[in-house]
Design a protein around this motif. Sequence first.
Motif, PDB file in Angstrom:
ATOM      1  N   TYR A   8      -8.162  -4.796  73.837  1.00 19.90           N
ATOM      2  CA  TYR A   8      -8.852  -6.313  74.480  1.00 19.90           C
ATOM      3  C   TYR A   8      -7.643  -7.058  74.857  1.00 19.90           C
ATOM      4  O   TYR A   8      -6.611  -7.094  74.267  1.00 19.90           O
ATOM      5  N   PHE A  12      -8.732  -5.257  63.990  1.00 18.53           N
ATOM      6  CA  PHE A  12      -7.559  -5.551  64.984  1.00 18.53           C
ATOM      7  C   PHE A  12      -6.140  -5.557  64.370  1.00 18.53           C
ATOM      8  O   PHE A  12      -5.837  -5.438  63.462  1.00 18.53           O
ATOM      9  N   GLN A  45      -6.705 -11.156  75.730  1.00 16.35           N
ATOM     10  CA  GLN A  45      -7.102 -12.479  75.623  1.00 16.35           C
ATOM     11  C   GLN A  45      -6.317 -13.643  76.373  1.00 16.35           C
ATOM     12  O   GLN A  45      -4.955 -13.902  75.846  1.00 16.35           O
ATOM     13  N   PHE A  83      -9.804   0.873  71.156  1.00 17.80           N
ATOM     14  CA  PHE A  83      -9.880  -0.189  72.016  1.00 17.80           C
ATOM     15  C   PHE A  83      -8.668  -1.277  72.481  1.00 17.80           C
ATOM     16  O   PHE A  83      -7.935  -1.384  71.597  1.00 17.80           O
ATOM     17  N   PHE A  93      -4.676  -7.134  72.259  1.00 18.82           N
ATOM     18  CA  PHE A  93      -4.909  -6.570  70.935  1.00 18.82           C
ATOM     19  C   PHE A  93      -5.557  -5.292  70.815  1.00 18.82           C
ATOM     20  O   PHE A  93      -6.380  -4.864  71.550  1.00 18.82           O
TER      21      PHE A  93
END
Lengths: 116, 115
Positions: free
Chosen positions: A37, A106, A39, A35, A91
């Motif tokens: 992500y 992560f 932020q 994945f 991330f």
Amino acid sequence: AQTVTQSQPEMSVQEAETVTLSCTYDTSESDYYLFWYKQPPSRQMILVIRQEAYKQQNATENRFSVNFQKAAKSFSLKISDSQLGDAAMYFCAYSQYTGTASKLTFGTGTRLQVTL
Amino acid sequence: DSGVTQTPKHLITATGQRVTLRCSPRSGDLSVYWYQQSLDQGLQFLIQYYNGEERAKGNILERFSAQQFPDLHSELNLSSLELGDSALYFCASSVGASPKAETQYFGPGTRLLVL
């Protein structure tokens, strides 16, 4: 244990240009998920894109696409036509399934700046 | 909006105290995960619950505990707080506990400051 490495602490891109964020991971598993992500300054964790390891085809979500190289254990994120709103920490994450549970591991993140 | 809610948004407390963080998963999600984001440790997995049962533990301190209730909301209890516990605590949820189609959606986080 699985590890995720993001070797670029910071990246910068001009608006409307393309940028690629790098991620490598280490695992002995053959079936897993990866994945990206995002932020933003609000600190919310927002899913950008997901890749299933058993799929050869690279995932794409609008301006976001990945280059998944399973043999090389590489999972880079390409952002096309960069926009000011893309500025954030990004991330990379690996999803580990242990038979009864799953967790995300992560990387340390890449801070992306978008300039005019 | 991911559909995952967390309360409170901010929490300021003193060393030695105990706090409870609350999380409500997305409608239909049975799994709840807790993560800690701090400057020195990055994003770390703490614990996972699936339909009320603990499924996985990460780097969770003994001073920390969690549970998931029958209505599927979860609470993370932090006790004997230390300065180093100051962090952003995220809750995430997903449909189940299998690797297929497992995507975790994150709540907005609870920012804990221990003084």
